[in-house]
Design an enzyme around this catalytic site. Structure first.
Site, PDB file in Angstrom:
ATOM      1  N   PHE A  77      38.161  43.220  41.742  1.00 61.41           N
ATOM      2  CA  PHE A  77      38.377  42.816  40.353  1.00 61.41           C
ATOM      3  C   PHE A  77      39.551  43.609  39.779  1.00 61.41           C
ATOM      4  O   PHE A  77      39.620  44.827  39.958  1.00 61.41           O
ATOM      5  CB  PHE A  77      37.097  43.078  39.552  1.00 61.41           C
ATOM      6  CG  PHE A  77      37.096  42.433  38.207  1.00 61.41           C
ATOM      7  CD1 PHE A  77      36.999  41.049  38.087  1.00 61.41           C
ATOM      8  CD2 PHE A  77      37.201  43.183  37.053  1.00 61.41           C
ATOM      9  CE1 PHE A  77      37.005  40.436  36.835  1.00 61.41           C
ATOM     10  CE2 PHE A  77      37.207  42.580  35.799  1.00 61.41           C
ATOM     11  CZ  PHE A  77      37.105  41.210  35.691  1.00 61.41           C
ATOM     12  N   ASP A 108      31.174  48.196  43.925  1.00 62.19           N
ATOM     13  CA  ASP A 108      30.980  47.516  42.648  1.00 62.19           C
ATOM     14  C   ASP A 108      30.061  46.326  42.923  1.00 62.19           C
ATOM     15  O   ASP A 108      30.434  45.390  43.642  1.00 62.19           O
ATOM     16  CB  ASP A 108      32.335  47.055  42.092  1.00 62.19           C
ATOM     17  CG  ASP A 108      32.200  46.350  40.740  1.00 62.19           C
ATOM     18  OD1 ASP A 108      31.086  45.891  40.405  1.00 62.19           O
ATOM     19  OD2 ASP A 108      33.222  46.236  40.034  1.00 62.19           O
ATOM     20  N   TYR A 113      25.296  41.824  32.717  1.00 64.07           N
ATOM     21  CA  TYR A 113      25.373  40.578  31.921  1.00 64.07           C
ATOM     22  C   TYR A 113      25.568  39.322  32.756  1.00 64.07           C
ATOM     23  O   TYR A 113      25.610  38.232  32.208  1.00 64.07           O
ATOM     24  CB  TYR A 113      26.476  40.680  30.846  1.00 64.07           C
ATOM     25  CG  TYR A 113      27.802  41.252  31.325  1.00 64.07           C
ATOM     26  CD1 TYR A 113      28.663  40.512  32.110  1.00 64.07           C
ATOM     27  CD2 TYR A 113      28.175  42.552  30.975  1.00 64.07           C
ATOM     28  CE1 TYR A 113      29.875  41.044  32.531  1.00 64.07           C
ATOM     29  CE2 TYR A 113      29.379  43.092  31.399  1.00 64.07           C
ATOM     30  CZ  TYR A 113      30.225  42.332  32.180  1.00 64.07           C
ATOM     31  OH  TYR A 113      31.413  42.862  32.604  1.00 64.07           O
ATOM     32  N   LYS A 114      25.686  39.474  34.089  1.00 63.22           N
ATOM     33  CA  LYS A 114      25.848  38.279  34.929  1.00 63.22           C
ATOM     34  C   LYS A 114      24.465  37.822  35.409  1.00 63.22           C
ATOM     35  O   LYS A 114      23.707  37.239  34.647  1.00 63.22           O
ATOM     36  CB  LYS A 114      26.776  38.582  36.101  1.00 63.22           C
ATOM     37  CG  LYS A 114      28.174  39.026  35.675  1.00 63.22           C
ATOM     38  CD  LYS A 114      29.033  39.349  36.898  1.00 63.22           C
ATOM     39  CE  LYS A 114      30.341  40.006  36.517  1.00 63.22           C
ATOM     40  NZ  LYS A 114      31.261  39.142  35.776  1.00 63.22           N
ATOM     41  N   ARG A 140      35.344  28.178  39.257  1.00 62.05           N
ATOM     42  CA  ARG A 140      34.135  28.758  39.873  1.00 62.05           C
ATOM     43  C   ARG A 140      32.883  28.039  39.363  1.00 62.05           C
ATOM     44  O   ARG A 140      32.741  27.823  38.158  1.00 62.05           O
ATOM     45  CB  ARG A 140      34.010  30.246  39.511  1.00 62.05           C
ATOM     46  CG  ARG A 140      35.167  31.104  39.932  1.00 62.05           C
ATOM     47  CD  ARG A 140      34.871  32.594  39.736  1.00 62.05           C
ATOM     48  NE  ARG A 140      34.526  32.947  38.357  1.00 62.05           N
ATOM     49  CZ  ARG A 140      34.299  34.184  37.945  1.00 62.05           C
ATOM     50  NH1 ARG A 140      34.351  35.192  38.806  1.00 62.05           N
ATOM     51  NH2 ARG A 140      34.010  34.441  36.679  1.00 62.05           N
TER      52      ARG A 140
HETATM   53  C1  PLP Z   1      33.413  42.833  39.856  1.00 63.15           C
HETATM   54  C2  PLP Z   1      33.648  43.278  38.451  1.00 63.15           C
HETATM   55  N1  PLP Z   1      33.934  44.558  38.199  1.00 63.15           N
HETATM   56  C3  PLP Z   1      34.162  44.997  36.953  1.00 63.15           C
HETATM   57  C4  PLP Z   1      34.124  44.156  35.877  1.00 63.15           C
HETATM   58  C5  PLP Z   1      34.432  44.693  34.516  1.00 63.15           C
HETATM   59  O1  PLP Z   1      33.293  45.133  33.897  1.00 63.15           O
HETATM   60  P1  PLP Z   1      33.335  45.852  32.462  1.00 63.15           P
HETATM   61  O2  PLP Z   1      33.938  44.855  31.517  1.00 63.15           O
HETATM   62  O3  PLP Z   1      31.907  46.146  32.146  1.00 63.15           O
HETATM   63  O4  PLP Z   1      34.171  47.060  32.572  1.00 63.15           O
HETATM   64  C6  PLP Z   1      33.810  42.805  36.083  1.00 63.15           C
HETATM   65  C7  PLP Z   1      33.754  41.883  34.929  1.00 63.15           C
HETATM   66  O5  PLP Z   1      33.513  40.720  35.028  1.00 63.15           O
HETATM   67  C8  PLP Z   1      33.588  42.360  37.396  1.00 63.15           C
HETATM   68  O6  PLP Z   1      33.322  41.070  37.645  1.00 63.15           O
END
Ligand code: PLP
Length: 422
Positions: A128, A207, A232-233, A382
């Site tokens: 990400f 992650d 939140y997912k 997606r």
């Molecule tokens: C794989 C992944 N890592 C990190 C994040 C970012 O998370 P945050 O906004 O809580 O920092 C996301 C957000 O969708 C994500 O999908």
């Protein structure tokens, strides 16, 4: 029976042991096909009830006394519940901050403890973007020759354990990856990748944002050192719900957070002027937690625990295979490509499709067809499958509606201008 028949979809739904969980969620519009639970999960009914109680009774009535009546303990209590979803102990996980902030805390902690000679952080370009930004920021801050090495995916969809193994060596301080890639849905072989990096003496930081609540994870069995993830997912914790972090028990005394806040202090209410980290996982907390958001998130986590990861994964696998079969029959002939691995064992719980007009197609789906997927630049759509509430009939109907958007070129009426959040 053809897989294209709605009767087949209905038959699969009728036989679904997780079917009753759908009633646990707020579904205002039965005609809306929501395929974006991999971005923001639907709202659990219990979350609304819990927040109402917390606002009216706890905040309204108990006021500051609420801290000793459950609020203060909530980061650890939720951590203990998430631990059961990721193969960790209750003393190894806490809920706090955002994924980005937790990643920063853990990677900086890891770099500060890195032995001489280990100066690289290895990741891949499926990660990400926020993770890449945070990792780069951390190596820049650490200075002293630290650098980030980004392994490139050859096909844009996957990075094999063998490719990672050739990038990790005696100079690697930390290997940091997203367990499931946000765009292609590729699922890393967490046990194999972790075992190889550990054998070479590197720390491994996962992650789990796109896998927690959908894919089996066993951090302890794999010997993983560190992890972060969001709620939140697939955990349906609500917009802006706080994230979690995991530190392997045996590492907790050796690592310390670069954000030395009072919630990570040994005894914050002594108000000592000097920082002394709390003995265990608590040392990775920083400041006051967002209590209302934590309580809302707890309702979603409880539902996932009740359904159980094995049953959720089993249904997610069947549903994503079903979606890929429908794509092959009716979307591939219309020019839609599959942008996820074909082998279900290599996928998380979303399936991605490619089309040069992907953005306008996603707009037409949302605005004309009452289907919510999401769009990831430059051309990926997606479809997220959330086995707690996604039905086979919804997947079936979602594909029919996409077929119509393509066949009738409904997307041509939409502008190419992108809103702030896609
Ligand atoms: C794989 C992944 N890592 C990190 C994040 C970012 O998370 P945050 O906004 O809580 O920092 C996301 C957000 O969708 C994500 O999908």
């Amino acid at each position: 029976v053809s897989i294209r028949s709605v009767e087949e979809a209905r038959r699969l739904d009728a036989a679904d042991v997780l079917g009753p969980f759908r009633a646990e969620f707020v579904i205002e519009d039965e005609g809306l096909i929501y395929l974006d639970g991999n971005s923001l999960g639907r709202q659990p009914r219990r979350a609304a009830a819990r927040v109402k109680e917390a606002v009216e009774t706890e905040w309204g009535g108990r006021l500051v006394r609420g801290w000793n009546e459950g609020w203060y303990a909530s980061p650890g209590r939720l951590g203990g519940k998430i631990a059961r979803l990721i193969g960790a102990g209750p003393d190894e996980v806490v809920v706090a901050d955002s994924v980005s902030v937790n990643l920063f805390k853990l990677v900086v902690a890891a770099l500060r403890s890195a032995p001489e000679g280990r100066r690289t952080v290895v990741t891949d370009d499926l990660n990400f973007p926020s993770d890449l930004y945070v990792l780069k920021g951390a190596v820049d801050l650490a200075g002293d020759g630290f650098r980030l090495e980004v392994v490139k995916s050859e096909d844009g969809l996957t990075v094999g354990a063998d490719v990672l193994a050739s990038a990790v060596n005696g100079e690697t301080a930390v290997l940091s990856l997203s367990h499931v890639a946000f765009k292609s849905g590729f699922l890393h072989d967490l046990p194999a990748v972790t075992a190889d990096a550990k054998a070479k003496g590197a720390l491994v930081l996962w992650d789990l944002s796109h896998s927690v609540g959908a894919v089996p994870v066993d951090l302890e069995a794999a010997g993983a050192d560190l992890a972060v993830g969001c709620t939140y997912k697939y955990l349906n914790g609500g917009p802006g719900a706080p994230a979690f972090l995991y530190v392997r028990r045996g590492l907790q005394q050796r690592l310390s957070s670069p954000i030395q806040g009072w919630f990570g202090q040994r005894d914050p209410f002594d108000f000592a002027l000097e920082y002394r980290p709390a003995p265990g996982i608590t040392r990775f907390l920083a400041g006051t937690p967002p209590v209302l958001s934590l309580l809302a998130a707890e309702a979603g986590i409880d539902l996932v625990l009740e359904a159980g990861i094995p049953r959720l994964r089993e249904k997610s696998v069947r549903q994503s295979k079903y979606l890929v079969s429908l794509w092959e029959e009716s979307l591939a002939p219309l020019g839609v490509t599959l942008r996820s691995p074909r082998d279900v064992r290599l996928r998380g719980s979303h399936v991605s499709f490619g089309h040069a007009e992907g953005f306008r197609i996603s707009r037409a789906l949302i605005e004309d067809a009452n289907v919510i997927p999401d769009f990831r630049a430059p051309d990926t759509i997606r479809f997220g499958i959330t086995p707690l509430y996604t039905t086979f009939a919804e997947i079936h109907e979602g594909v029919l509606r996409l077929e119509r958007v393509l066949a009738e070129r409904l997307y041509e009426r939409h502008t190419k201008e992108r809103p702030r959040v896609t």
